[in-house]
Design an enzyme around this catalytic site. Structure first.
Site, short mmCIF file in Angstrom:
data_model
loop_
_atom_site.label_atom_id
_atom_site.label_comp_id
_atom_site.label_asym_id
_atom_site.label_seq_id
_atom_site.Cartn_x
_atom_site.Cartn_y
_atom_site.Cartn_z
N PHE A 146 0.86 -1.18 0.00
CA PHE A 146 0.00 0.00 0.00
C PHE A 146 0.89 1.23 0.00
CE2 PHE A 146 -2.38 3.54 1.71
CZ PHE A 146 -3.53 3.48 0.93
N ASP A 233 9.45 3.09 1.71
CA ASP A 233 8.25 3.88 1.99
C ASP A 233 8.00 3.83 3.49
OD1 ASP A 233 5.76 4.96 2.38
OD2 ASP A 233 4.77 3.88 0.76
N LYS A 274 2.94 11.67 6.84
CA LYS A 274 2.12 11.48 8.04
C LYS A 274 2.69 12.20 9.25
CE LYS A 274 -0.15 7.19 6.54
NZ LYS A 274 -1.46 7.77 6.21
#
Length: 425
Positions: A146, A233, A274
Site C-alpha cells: 500500500f 516507503d 504522516k
C-alpha cells in the site's frame, strides 16, 4: 445523550453522506476535539485513539509545540510557492537531512505524492546514471503493498477495490512476494533494466506484516550488488512508530534510534509523510544523497505548496518533539508490553488468533474469515467501551496509538481490548 446532542451527531454524518464523495467507510463516531492520546465526540464522550490517523499523530493530538509552530508561522507567512525563496525552507531542509543522515530533501505534501516523486527520481537516475535505455526502466514492488491510490500507484497494487475500473494502468513495475529474498534476487539477476526496489519495511495496510529479521538488510545488499536503488516507503512506519526513528533501521544501535548513527539499512531513497507534521498539516518529503537527488533539475518536478514556510516550521517542531520526548524509545518499550499482554490473553482466546507488530504498530487477527463482519463489530464494541480502532482486510484490527502514551494508559487500553474481545469469545 440528549436529543439535541444526538441530532448534532446524526446531522454531521448525514451531511458527509449527502454532500461528500463516498470513498471512505468511517466508524460511526463524530469527533470534535483531541488532546494527547484522547479524542472526544460531539456528545462529549472521551475515547482512546488507537489509530492515530493512520500513524500521523505519533506526537499526540494537538501537541502544543507543533500547534504553536503552526500558529506563529501562520501569522507571518504561509505560502510563497517555489517562485521565490522563503526563510524557513532551507532551515527545514538542513535540519531534516541531518536528522536522518542524507544530503538533500525534496519537499512535497502528501504520502502518495512523495511515492510518486520517488518513482520519478528513481527512473531519472536509471536513465542518466545507471544507463538504462529510455523508457525501459522497471521498479520492483511487493504484492499486498500500500503506497497510496494515485493512478500510477494502483497500477502495481493487487487490491481489486483500489484497481477495478480505473485503468488503463501504468507499466514499468514487477510484483514479487513480500519477504521473499530468493524471488527478489531472481528478478534482479535476470533483468538489467531494474532501477529500484520499492518496499514498506512493515506492510501496514495489509495487516501489519513484519518481515523476517534479516529481510531488509539482505534486500538492501542485493540492491547494492545489482546497482538498484533501495526505496523505503516509511510514510506510515517512520518517525518512531516502530520503536526506531525508521523501521528500516532494523536493530540500529545508535542511542537516538536515528540514522545519525550507523543503521543496518540505509535506503537510497527515503519516503516520509504522516507524522512528519504530527498530524497538524500535510507534509511529506523524499530524501536521498547527492548522487541520486542531483538528477532532479529545475522544471523536472514541483508543487505549489511543497516546501511552504508553514509546512517547514511544523515539520521541524514535529521532529523535535520525537527527539526530545524520546518517542522511539517509548514506542519500543510499550510495544513489547502490549504484545506480551495480548499473547497471554490469546493463549485462552477463541476469537483472537494472534498479535503481531513492532513498537506501537500492531495488529490482532480475528478468528473468522476475511469476508466476515466480526472485526467491524468488535471495533463498534471497542468504540462503545471507549477505544477507537478500525479493521483492515476484513478480519484484522490495527492498533497504533499515539507514541506519547504512558504505560498506565496502555494497560487501561489493554483491559478495554481484552474485555471487548471476551464478549465475542
Amino acid at each position: 445523550m440528549s436529543v439535541a446532542q444526538h441530532t448534532l451527531s446524526q446531522e454531521a454524518m448525514a451531511l458527509e453522506n449527502k454532500y461528500g464523495a463516498q470513498n471512505y467507510h468511517p466508524l460511526p463516531v463524530v469527533l470534535s476535539r483531541g488532546e494527547g492520546v484522547y479524542v472526544w465526540d460531539v456528545e462529549g464522550k472521551q475515547y482512546f485513539d488507537f489509530l492515530s490517523a493512520y500513524s500521523s499523530v505519533n506526537q499526540g493530538h494537538c501537541h502544543p509545540k507543533i500547534v504553536n509552530a503552526l500558529t506563529e508561522q501562520a501569522r507571518k507567512l504561509t505560502l510563497t510557492s517555489r517562485a521565490f525563496y522563503n526563510d524557513k525552507l532551507g532551515w527545514y531542509e538542513k535540519f531534516t537531512t541531518q536528522y536522518f543522515g542524507y544530503d538533500k530533501l525534496l519537499p512535497i505534501n502528501t504520502g502518495a505524492e512523495a511515492v510518486e516523486t520517488a518513482i520519478k527520481l528513481c527512473r531519472k537516475w536509471a536513465y542518466e546514471v545507471k544507463g538504462i535505455d529510455m523508457n525501459d526502466a522497471e521498479i520492483v514492488v511487493c504484492k499486498n503493498n500500500f503506497h497510496g491510490r494515485t493512478t500510477t500507484i494502483i497500477s502495481f497494487s493487487n487490491d481489486p477495490v483500489a484497481r477495478k475500473n480505473f485503468g488503463p494502468y501504468t507499466d514499468g513495475f514487477i510484483k514479487i512476494e513480500y519477504d521473499n529474498l530468493q524471488e527478489l534476487e531472481d528478478v534482479l539477476s535476470n533483468n538489467e533494466n531494474v532501477a529500484g526496489f520499492l518496499v514498506e519495511p512493515i506492510q501496514g495496510e495489509a495487516g501489519v506484516y513484519v518481515p523476517s529479521e534479516d529481510y531488509l538488510k539482505k534486500a538492501k545488499a542485493l540492491c547494492e550488488k545489482y546497482n538498484v536503488l533501495f526505496i523505503a516507503d516509511e510514510v506510515q512506519t517512520g518517525i518512531a512508530r516502530t520503536g526506531r526513528l525508521l523501521a528500516s533501521c532494523g536493530n540500529c544501535d545508535c542511542p537516538t534510534k536515528s540514522c545519525e548513527g550507523t543503521p543496518e539499512v540505509k535506503p537510497d531513497i527515503l519516503i516520509l509523510g504522516k507524522a512528519l507534521s504530527g498530524g497538524v498539516y500535510p507534509v511529506s518529503a523524499v530524501l536521498a544523497n547527492n548522487e541520486v537527488m542531483n538528477v532532479i533539475r529545475p522544471g523536472n518536478h514541483g508543487s505549489t505548496f511543497g516546501g511552504n514556510p508553514l509546512a517547514a516550521a511544523v515539520a521541524v517542531a514535529a521532529l523535535e518533539v520525537v527527539r526530545d520526548e524520546k518517542l522511539a524509545e517509548n514506542a519500543e518499550r510499550l510495544g513489547v508490553i502490549f504484545r506480551d499482554a495480548m499473547n497471554r490473553y490469546i493463549e485462552t482466546s477463541t476469537i483472537c488468533k494472534l498479535v503481531r507488530g513492532k513498537g506501537l504498530l500492531n495488529a490482532i487477527v480475528i478468528n473468522d474469515s476475511e469476508d466476515s463482519d466480526t472485526a467491524w463489530e468488535i471495533c463498534l464494541r471497542l468504540r462503545d467501551n471507549g477505544l477507537l480502532a478500525k479493521p483492515t482486510h476484513g478480519n484484522i484490527i490495527r492498533f497504533a496509538p499515539p507514541l506519547v502514551m504512558t504505560e498506565g494508559q496502555l494497560m487501561e487500553c489493554v483491559d478495554i481490548i481484552i474485555k471487548t474481545l471476551k464478549e465475542f469469545d
